[in-house]
Design a protein around this motif. Sequence first.
Motif, PDB file in Angstrom:
ATOM      1  N   TYR A   1       0.840  -1.159   0.024  1.00 52.40           N
ATOM      2  CA  TYR A   1       0.007   0.041  -0.105  1.00 52.40           C
ATOM      3  C   TYR A   1       1.016   1.242   0.079  1.00 52.40           C
ATOM      4  N   HIS A   2       1.600   1.566   0.929  1.00 53.32           N
ATOM      5  CA  HIS A   2       2.510   2.709   1.181  1.00 53.32           C
ATOM      6  C   HIS A   2       3.434   2.523   0.057  1.00 53.32           C
ATOM      7  N   LEU A   3       4.046   1.864  -0.306  1.00 53.11           N
ATOM      8  CA  LEU A   3       5.042   1.782  -1.585  1.00 53.11           C
ATOM      9  C   LEU A   3       4.319   2.279  -2.717  1.00 53.11           C
ATOM     10  N   HIS A   4       3.243   1.470  -2.806  1.00 55.53           N
ATOM     11  CA  HIS A   4       2.633   1.805  -4.271  1.00 55.53           C
ATOM     12  C   HIS A   4       2.131   3.420  -4.325  1.00 55.53           C
ATOM     13  N   LEU A   5       1.620   3.966  -3.186  1.00 55.09           N
ATOM     14  CA  LEU A   5       1.083   5.285  -3.116  1.00 55.09           C
ATOM     15  C   LEU A   5       2.327   6.151  -3.224  1.00 55.09           C
ATOM     16  N   THR A   6       3.523   5.844  -2.634  1.00 54.37           N
ATOM     17  CA  THR A   6       4.584   6.747  -2.883  1.00 54.37           C
ATOM     18  C   THR A   6       5.447   6.300  -4.010  1.00 54.37           C
ATOM     19  N   LYS A   7       4.866   5.750  -4.903  1.00 52.84           N
ATOM     20  CA  LYS A   7       5.419   5.444  -6.370  1.00 52.84           C
ATOM     21  C   LYS A   7       6.926   4.790  -6.114  1.00 52.84           C
ATOM     22  N   ARG A   8       7.014   3.792  -5.089  1.00 52.61           N
ATOM     23  CA  ARG A   8       8.286   3.066  -4.825  1.00 52.61           C
ATOM     24  C   ARG A   8       8.005   1.747  -5.352  1.00 52.61           C
ATOM     25  N   GLY A   9       8.994   0.873  -5.134  1.00 47.63           N
ATOM     26  CA  GLY A   9       8.812  -0.391  -5.745  1.00 47.63           C
ATOM     27  C   GLY A   9       8.009  -1.072  -4.610  1.00 47.63           C
ATOM     28  N   TYR A  10       6.690  -1.599  -5.182  1.00 51.89           N
ATOM     29  CA  TYR A  10       5.793  -2.237  -4.145  1.00 51.89           C
ATOM     30  C   TYR A  10       5.690  -3.592  -4.435  1.00 51.89           C
ATOM     31  N   ARG A  11       6.309  -4.148  -5.343  1.00 52.73           N
ATOM     32  CA  ARG A  11       6.042  -5.529  -5.811  1.00 52.73           C
ATOM     33  C   ARG A  11       7.054  -6.396  -4.678  1.00 52.73           C
ATOM     34  N   HIS A  12       6.895  -7.615  -4.659  1.00 52.36           N
ATOM     35  CA  HIS A  12       7.491  -8.637  -3.919  1.00 52.36           C
ATOM     36  C   HIS A  12       9.045  -8.460  -4.124  1.00 52.36           C
ATOM     37  N   GLN A  13       9.216  -8.530  -5.605  1.00 50.98           N
ATOM     38  CA  GLN A  13      10.642  -8.656  -5.932  1.00 50.98           C
ATOM     39  C   GLN A  13      11.536  -7.304  -5.937  1.00 50.98           C
ATOM     40  N   ASP A  14      10.807  -6.257  -5.437  1.00 51.98           N
ATOM     41  CA  ASP A  14      11.487  -4.958  -5.449  1.00 51.98           C
ATOM     42  C   ASP A  14      12.521  -4.817  -4.010  1.00 51.98           C
ATOM     43  N   ALA A  15      13.209  -4.027  -4.243  1.00 50.69           N
ATOM     44  CA  ALA A  15      14.340  -3.858  -3.213  1.00 50.69           C
ATOM     45  C   ALA A  15      13.637  -3.204  -2.123  1.00 50.69           C
ATOM     46  N   ASP A  16      12.703  -2.051  -2.408  1.00 48.17           N
ATOM     47  CA  ASP A  16      12.207  -1.037  -1.505  1.00 48.17           C
ATOM     48  C   ASP A  16      11.323  -2.062  -0.771  1.00 48.17           C
ATOM     49  N   PHE A  17      10.390  -2.887  -1.352  1.00 50.95           N
ATOM     50  CA  PHE A  17       9.606  -3.931  -0.597  1.00 50.95           C
ATOM     51  C   PHE A  17      10.217  -4.686   0.470  1.00 50.95           C
ATOM     52  N   GLN A  18      11.145  -5.348  -0.012  1.00 51.80           N
ATOM     53  CA  GLN A  18      12.136  -6.279   0.823  1.00 51.80           C
ATOM     54  C   GLN A  18      12.554  -5.480   1.913  1.00 51.80           C
TER      55      GLN A  18
ATOM     56  N   PHE B   1      24.526 -17.222 -14.356  1.00 53.91           N
ATOM     57  CA  PHE B   1      24.843 -18.310 -13.179  1.00 53.91           C
ATOM     58  C   PHE B   1      23.679 -18.177 -12.319  1.00 53.91           C
ATOM     59  N   ILE B   2      23.498 -19.164 -11.515  1.00 56.86           N
ATOM     60  CA  ILE B   2      22.354 -19.332 -10.628  1.00 56.86           C
ATOM     61  C   ILE B   2      22.692 -18.902  -9.260  1.00 56.86           C
ATOM     62  N   LYS B   3      21.524 -18.304  -8.664  1.00 54.81           N
ATOM     63  CA  LYS B   3      21.790 -17.681  -7.339  1.00 54.81           C
ATOM     64  C   LYS B   3      20.612 -18.140  -6.596  1.00 54.81           C
ATOM     65  N   MET B   4      20.450 -18.480  -5.501  1.00 59.08           N
ATOM     66  CA  MET B   4      19.340 -18.932  -4.565  1.00 59.08           C
ATOM     67  C   MET B   4      19.098 -17.499  -4.067  1.00 59.08           C
ATOM     68  N   LEU B   5      17.630 -17.246  -3.901  1.00 58.17           N
ATOM     69  CA  LEU B   5      16.864 -15.968  -3.651  1.00 58.17           C
ATOM     70  C   LEU B   5      17.203 -15.939  -2.208  1.00 58.17           C
ATOM     71  N   ASP B   6      17.387 -14.508  -1.551  1.00 54.05           N
ATOM     72  CA  ASP B   6      17.528 -14.827  -0.032  1.00 54.05           C
ATOM     73  C   ASP B   6      15.766 -14.650   0.413  1.00 54.05           C
ATOM     74  N   PHE B   7      14.990 -14.581  -0.453  1.00 48.00           N
ATOM     75  CA  PHE B   7      13.737 -14.338  -0.024  1.00 48.00           C
ATOM     76  C   PHE B   7      12.823 -15.185  -1.045  1.00 48.00           C
ATOM     77  N   VAL B   8      11.943 -15.830  -0.696  1.00 47.98           N
ATOM     78  CA  VAL B   8      11.100 -16.842  -1.565  1.00 47.98           C
ATOM     79  C   VAL B   8       9.936 -15.939  -1.968  1.00 47.98           C
ATOM     80  N   LEU B   9       9.861 -15.916  -3.204  1.00 51.65           N
ATOM     81  CA  LEU B   9       8.868 -14.990  -3.909  1.00 51.65           C
ATOM     82  C   LEU B   9       7.715 -15.725  -4.384  1.00 51.65           C
ATOM     83  N   GLU B  10       6.473 -15.351  -3.928  1.00 53.01           N
ATOM     84  CA  GLU B  10       5.458 -16.115  -4.756  1.00 53.01           C
ATOM     85  C   GLU B  10       5.288 -15.626  -6.042  1.00 53.01           C
ATOM     86  N   PRO B  11       4.768 -16.442  -6.986  1.00 54.87           N
ATOM     87  CA  PRO B  11       4.644 -15.988  -8.384  1.00 54.87           C
ATOM     88  C   PRO B  11       3.451 -14.890  -8.532  1.00 54.87           C
TER      89      PRO B  11
END
Length: 158
Positions: free
Chosen positions: A72-89, A148-158
């Motif tokens: 909510y807040h990231l979307h309204l302040t126009k920052r990265g609001y999706r799960h994969q965004d650094a702002d969100f995490q 190269f492959i890297k494990m996410l430090d965060f599990v993301l839902e699709p």
Amino acid sequence: MDNETLQAWVEQVSRDSFGRPFLHQATFNRRLRSTGGRYFMRSHDIEINPKQLETFGREETEKIIKHELCHYHLHLTKRGYRHQDADFQRLLAEVGGSRYCSALPGQTKRVQPYRYKLVCRSCGMEYLRKRKVNPAKYACGKCRGKLFIKMLDFVLEP
Ligand SMILES: [Zn+2]
Ligand SMILES: [Zn+2]
């Protein structure tokens, strides 16, 4: 707990943890199946699964509320609001929100989350993967570079 109490709860969490008001509508939705909560980009409203509260109690539900408030807040302040965004995490970790929208157990049709990413050595392009794959079998779709492959430090839902 009724919708009015939920609304007051979300408003309070928003003030206390985010220092900003929640100005939209929070309601319970019993029809939500796999998810503990939902944020609607168009209306900016939030829905919480009442089964979340019944199964896990207030503390866990508050984590879901924080998760939705991050969207909510990231979307309204126009920052990265999706799960994969650094702002969100970053914000999620800061306020101690739940990692998943979907935290309810016992669903039969659980969607596989993303656990890995393929990263291009040349251009840095990233591709999310649900399973561990052999990076040598693929090439970057953008520049044909090696991956190269890297494990996410965060599990993301699709
Ligand atoms: Zn979410
Ligand atoms: Zn590339």
